[in-house]
Design an enzyme around this catalytic site. Structure first.
Site, short mmCIF file in Angstrom:
data_model
loop_
_atom_site.label_atom_id
_atom_site.label_comp_id
_atom_site.label_asym_id
_atom_site.label_seq_id
_atom_site.Cartn_x
_atom_site.Cartn_y
_atom_site.Cartn_z
N ASN A 149 0.83 -1.21 0.00
CA ASN A 149 0.00 0.00 0.00
C ASN A 149 0.86 1.25 0.00
O ASN A 149 1.84 1.34 0.73
CB ASN A 149 -0.90 0.03 1.24
CG ASN A 149 -2.07 -0.90 1.07
OD1 ASN A 149 -2.39 -1.29 -0.07
ND2 ASN A 149 -2.69 -1.28 2.17
N GLY A 150 0.49 2.20 -0.84
CA GLY A 150 1.20 3.48 -0.86
C GLY A 150 2.39 3.50 -1.79
O GLY A 150 3.12 4.49 -1.87
N LYS A 209 0.81 2.52 -7.03
CA LYS A 209 0.14 1.74 -8.09
C LYS A 209 -1.12 2.44 -8.62
O LYS A 209 -1.30 2.55 -9.83
CB LYS A 209 -0.23 0.34 -7.56
CG LYS A 209 0.94 -0.44 -6.99
CD LYS A 209 0.55 -1.82 -6.50
CE LYS A 209 -0.50 -1.90 -5.41
NZ LYS A 209 -0.12 -1.28 -4.13
N SER A 210 -1.99 2.88 -7.69
CA SER A 210 -3.25 3.52 -8.14
C SER A 210 -2.97 4.84 -8.84
O SER A 210 -3.68 5.20 -9.78
CB SER A 210 -4.17 3.79 -6.95
OG SER A 210 -4.56 2.59 -6.39
N GLU A 223 -6.99 -3.36 -7.57
CA GLU A 223 -7.32 -4.12 -6.36
C GLU A 223 -8.76 -4.66 -6.42
O GLU A 223 -9.46 -4.70 -5.41
CB GLU A 223 -7.14 -3.26 -5.10
CG GLU A 223 -5.73 -2.78 -4.85
CD GLU A 223 -4.77 -3.86 -4.33
OE1 GLU A 223 -5.19 -5.02 -4.13
OE2 GLU A 223 -3.59 -3.53 -4.14
#
Ligand code: ADP
Length: 273
Positions: free
Chosen positions: A41-42, A45-46, A166
């Site tokens: 997370n962080g 990727k997004s 995700e």
């Protein structure tokens, strides 16, 4: 196969004073490829996914999708038509009162003629194996079924690339398996380019190629077999190794040699029996 996505030297930060969330990222994706972008997370990727469909613009570098640079404002809708996105929370993606209405909604917005719309609707629901649920209310479905309906809505718009951000992380194991099967189908039968963004390495082992991100940088690229040869690196950056890779390592420690690297649970079973 030609490249369908080319990202070169891409950097991005959310606020002027903030640190770089993407740091000189360079990667390409071939048409028809299934690429998994992995990282904890962080890791950015997004943010990378948002750059790929032009939702945000690079601070530096270029993103070219299907021949169009995302900096070219006149091309932004062409890019969005070519890139479909499925997000994490299946409940946030529905607009229609029934599955059928929901899948039709995007096509109505794109001005697809009625007859063609009905044909695409049928096809898309069959492809994700949800045709029997066409008249059901989406909120009554299981998480995996909801994500398959979301995928049907995207497939009906005939994109070239599907990005799953995700998309399986809120699902139970059965839902995950169903969505994974659907992804395989879209990729192998339909020839869609699939980009799955995930921290679930059990899902990532099914991709053709993996890109490992950490702190906004691409730190490794390769086939699943190549990437899992450096399992320690993945553990160092906080990723949970796939079940089959952990088992294989345990068996090796106990002196049981594998004839081939299994990577997947089916592979592990085959190698053992
Ligand atoms: P990942 O998808 O790998 O979890 P993200 O791209 O969501 O990573 O986030 C990368 C970094 O950017 C994180 O530090 C996150 O807190 C920050 N970030 C994400 N979205 C925003 C936003 N809208 N505004 C400010 N910071 C953000």
């Amino acid at each position: 196969m030609p490249n369908i996505i080319d990202v070169s030297d891409l950097s991005y930060r959310y606020q002027e004073a903030g640190s770089r969330v993407l740091d000189h990222v360079t990667l390409s994706v071939k048409q028809g490829e299934w690429l998994a972008i992995i990282g904890h997370n962080g890791s950015g990727k997004s943010t990378l996914a948002k750059c790929l469909n032009g939702l945000i613009q690079p601070e530096q570098g270029n993103v070219v999708v299907s021949g169009y640079n995302t900096k070219d404002e006149s091309a932004i809708w062409k890019i969005r038509r070519r890139v479909g996105m499925v997000f994490q929370n299946p409940d946030n993606q529905f607009v229609g009162a029934t599955v059928r209405d929901d899948v039709a909604f995007g096509m109505e917005n794109h001005g697809v003629a009625r007859e063609e719309m009905l044909q695409r609707l049928d096809e898309a629901l069959k492809l994700v194996k949800m045709e029997a649920y066409a008249d059901q209310e989406p909120h009554r479905l299981s998480g995996g079924q909801k994500q398959r309906v979301a995928l049907a809505g995207i497939v009906a718009l005939q994109p070239l690339i599907v990005i799953l951000d995700e998309a399986t992380s809120m699902l139970d194991p059965e839902g995950r398996r169903d969505v994974l099967e659907t992804m395989k189908l879209l990729n192998k039968q339909r020839g869609l380019t699939v980009l799955s963004i995930t921290h679930d390495l059990d899902e990532a082992v099914h991709a053709d190629r993996l890109i490992v991100m950490n702190e906004g940088k691409v730190i490794r690229q390769g086939t699943p077999a190549e990437i899992f040869q450096h399992a320690e690196l993945l553990e160092e950056i906080g990723l949970d190794l796939p079940f089959a890779v952990k088992m294989e390592r345990l068996l090796r420690q106990r002196g049981l040699e594998m004839t081939e690297r299994p990577l997947t649970q089916e592979g592990l079973v085959n190698a053992l029996w």
